[in-house]
Scaffold this active site. Structure first.
Site, PDB file in Angstrom:
ATOM      1  N   HIS A   1      -4.256  -8.901   3.588  1.00  0.00           N
ATOM      2  CA  HIS A   1      -5.948  -8.344   3.762  1.00  0.00           C
ATOM      3  C   HIS A   1      -6.375 -10.013   5.103  1.00  0.00           C
ATOM      4  O   HIS A   1      -5.615 -10.723   4.784  1.00  0.00           O
ATOM      5  CB  HIS A   1      -6.775  -9.131   2.488  1.00  0.00           C
ATOM      6  CG  HIS A   1      -6.302  -7.765   1.391  1.00  0.00           C
ATOM      7  ND1 HIS A   1      -6.440  -8.150   0.176  1.00  0.00           N
ATOM      8  CD2 HIS A   1      -5.927  -6.296   1.161  1.00  0.00           C
ATOM      9  CE1 HIS A   1      -6.546  -7.245  -0.461  1.00  0.00           C
ATOM     10  NE2 HIS A   1      -6.023  -5.563  -0.149  1.00  0.00           N
TER      11      HIS A   1
ATOM     12  N   ARG B   1      -0.509  -2.086  -6.901  1.00  0.00           N
ATOM     13  CA  ARG B   1      -0.731  -2.953  -5.874  1.00  0.00           C
ATOM     14  C   ARG B   1      -1.508  -4.173  -6.249  1.00  0.00           C
ATOM     15  O   ARG B   1      -1.495  -5.676  -6.659  1.00  0.00           O
ATOM     16  CB  ARG B   1      -1.419  -2.801  -4.877  1.00  0.00           C
ATOM     17  CG  ARG B   1      -1.372  -3.216  -3.457  1.00  0.00           C
ATOM     18  CD  ARG B   1      -2.392  -2.817  -2.115  1.00  0.00           C
ATOM     19  NE  ARG B   1      -3.134  -3.143  -1.648  1.00  0.00           N
ATOM     20  CZ  ARG B   1      -2.431  -4.115  -0.528  1.00  0.00           C
ATOM     21  NH1 ARG B   1      -1.053  -4.658  -0.437  1.00  0.00           N
ATOM     22  NH2 ARG B   1      -3.692  -4.469   0.231  1.00  0.00           N
TER      23      ARG B   1
ATOM     24  N   TYR C   1      -9.749  -7.274  -5.660  1.00  0.00           N
ATOM     25  CA  TYR C   1      -8.417  -6.844  -6.502  1.00  0.00           C
ATOM     26  C   TYR C   1      -7.959  -8.117  -8.262  1.00  0.00           C
ATOM     27  O   TYR C   1      -7.308  -7.786  -8.673  1.00  0.00           O
ATOM     28  CB  TYR C   1      -6.955  -7.468  -5.905  1.00  0.00           C
ATOM     29  CG  TYR C   1      -7.115  -6.298  -4.921  1.00  0.00           C
ATOM     30  CD1 TYR C   1      -5.700  -5.848  -4.724  1.00  0.00           C
ATOM     31  CD2 TYR C   1      -8.379  -6.048  -4.298  1.00  0.00           C
ATOM     32  CE1 TYR C   1      -5.242  -4.280  -3.827  1.00  0.00           C
ATOM     33  CE2 TYR C   1      -7.746  -4.876  -2.925  1.00  0.00           C
ATOM     34  CZ  TYR C   1      -6.645  -4.293  -3.326  1.00  0.00           C
ATOM     35  OH  TYR C   1      -6.385  -3.284  -2.126  1.00  0.00           O
TER      36      TYR C   1
ATOM     37  N   HIS D   1      -1.545   2.902  -6.012  1.00  0.00           N
ATOM     38  CA  HIS D   1      -2.878   1.457  -5.909  1.00  0.00           C
ATOM     39  C   HIS D   1      -3.382   0.920  -6.605  1.00  0.00           C
ATOM     40  O   HIS D   1      -3.128  -0.333  -6.996  1.00  0.00           O
ATOM     41  CB  HIS D   1      -4.167   1.915  -4.780  1.00  0.00           C
ATOM     42  CG  HIS D   1      -4.391   0.944  -3.908  1.00  0.00           C
ATOM     43  ND1 HIS D   1      -4.252   0.867  -2.245  1.00  0.00           N
ATOM     44  CD2 HIS D   1      -5.706  -0.361  -3.694  1.00  0.00           C
ATOM     45  CE1 HIS D   1      -4.750  -0.495  -1.779  1.00  0.00           C
ATOM     46  NE2 HIS D   1      -5.674  -0.815  -3.284  1.00  0.00           N
TER      47      HIS D   1
ATOM     48  N   ARG E   1       0.598  -0.775  -0.429  1.00  0.00           N
ATOM     49  CA  ARG E   1       0.301  -0.284   0.106  1.00  0.00           C
ATOM     50  C   ARG E   1       1.233   1.717  -0.165  1.00  0.00           C
ATOM     51  O   ARG E   1       2.108   1.106   0.307  1.00  0.00           O
ATOM     52  CB  ARG E   1      -0.540   0.070   1.435  1.00  0.00           C
ATOM     53  CG  ARG E   1      -1.425  -1.461   1.684  1.00  0.00           C
ATOM     54  CD  ARG E   1      -2.435  -1.234   2.591  1.00  0.00           C
ATOM     55  NE  ARG E   1      -3.693  -2.387   2.810  1.00  0.00           N
ATOM     56  CZ  ARG E   1      -3.360  -3.785   3.475  1.00  0.00           C
ATOM     57  NH1 ARG E   1      -2.036  -3.604   4.163  1.00  0.00           N
ATOM     58  NH2 ARG E   1      -4.109  -4.470   3.387  1.00  0.00           N
TER      59      ARG E   1
ATOM     60  N   LYS F   1      -2.542  -2.778   8.229  1.00  0.00           N
ATOM     61  CA  LYS F   1      -3.752  -1.718   8.882  1.00  0.00           C
ATOM     62  C   LYS F   1      -4.340  -3.159   9.186  1.00  0.00           C
ATOM     63  O   LYS F   1      -4.789  -4.315   8.392  1.00  0.00           O
ATOM     64  CB  LYS F   1      -3.877  -0.903   8.139  1.00  0.00           C
ATOM     65  CG  LYS F   1      -4.794  -1.035   7.054  1.00  0.00           C
ATOM     66  CD  LYS F   1      -5.835   0.178   5.809  1.00  0.00           C
ATOM     67  CE  LYS F   1      -6.310  -0.517   4.186  1.00  0.00           C
ATOM     68  NZ  LYS F   1      -6.882   0.313   3.879  1.00  0.00           N
TER      69      LYS F   1
END
Length: 307
Positions: free
Chosen positions: A273, A250, A282, A247, A152, A176
């Site tokens: 994730h 990614r 994705y 992004h 990210r 995160k």
């Protein structure tokens, strides 16, 4: 009973523990508009907010025009209601309101189909930086972090020199919500990173005590988050590609790995994730790939199946 504005700092502090700072700042844009609506309506206490209050705000979003004189987009309206609802759910858990807003339904918005760059486009992008100069090598490695490692933007931005282990060929990434993962580094990436640390980074005039991996030569400190985004966009346009952003690279990482045969759960772990549903957005199978899969794998369409 506190007002919504009085609770704003505590709400943002909790969200900052599991969302990127840029996300929290961006969401504040929508929440501030909700707070102004409450103030105009004379709603002084969080306990006074009801389902009817949110319905009235939704009606305002449906009728007010944006700054360009056009109706607000469905995605804008959905976000404008989603952030206040998150706040009210948080306030309910903390005992600031007796109303549970979990049943309040948000407007449904169809997620746009994201077109990831092709393999050929990525090769063209990665060939653009001049790796013989310090800033060019830095930019190439940042692009590699987005595409090869699937980071990210904030994960890439906050990398420190201490996160690198060239001996073990790993890169520590803080995702995160504050989840760490160790990314493997190829021998090629290790060589480039070693050259960057020994030659390029010192020439970018990093402060002696600066721990950041990516350095802005104008300050000798960490290269800015926004500067990284602008670098990706500027580089893509310079080589004749559509304007790209981190992004999308990614997305390209996940898409190309999936097309090459990687399992979706492996991609989930690679990207960091927590939910498989995030990874599914994705990786999309094209119609041609669907047809090929059907012909190759289904017993009723295999080549040796009798008509």
């Amino acid at each position: 009973m506190p007002s919504p504005r009085e609770l704003l700092e505590a709400f943002n502090a909790e969200r900052s523990s599991y969302w990127a700072a840029s996300t929290v700042r961006g969401d504040l844009f929508y929440f501030e508009r909700f707070l102004k609506f409450l103030e105009r309506e004379g709603v002084d206490h969080v306990g006074s907010i009801t389902f009817e209050t949110l319905d009235a705000y939704k009606h305002r979003l449906d009728t007010v025009l944006g700054c360009r004189g056009k109706p607000l987009s469905p995605r804008y309206k959905q976000k404008s209601l989603a952030i206040p609802r998150q706040f009210l759910l948080w306030a309910y858990r903390r005992g600031h309101t007796l109303v549970d807003f979990a049943p309040y339904a948000l407007p449904r918005v169809t997620s746009p189909t994201i077109q990831a760059p092709t393999v050929a486009q990525m090769r063209k992008l990665l060939a653009a930086p001049d790796a013989s100069i310090p800033s060019g090598l830095r930019d190439l490695l940042i692009l590699e972090c987005f595409y090869t490692l699937g980071l990210r933007r904030h994960e890439c931005y906050q990398l420190d020199v201490g996160d690198l282990s060239l001996r073990q060929q790993t890169l520590r990434v803080l995702g995160k919500p504050l989840r760490e993962r160790l990314m493997p580094l190829s021998a090629r990436l290790c060589r480039l990173l070693e050259e960057y640390l020994q030659v390029a980074r010192p020439r970018l005039r990093a402060y002696p005590d600066e721990q950041a991996l990516w350095i802005a030569p104008s300050t000798g400190q960490r290269l800015g988050d926004v500067s990284i985004r602008h670098m990706v966009a500027r580089t893509s346009v310079r080589v004749g590609l559509p304007k790209l952003y981190p992004h999308l690279l990614r997305h390209a990482c996940a898409t190309h790995m999936f097309e090459a045969g990687a399992d979706i759960t492996q991609i989930q772990a690679f990207l960091g994730h927590s939910r498989i549903s995030s990874t599914e957005r994705y990786v999309r199978v094209s119609p041609d790939e669907m047809a090929s899969l059907l012909k190759r794998c289904h017993p009723r369409t295999a080549r040796d199946e009798a008509p």
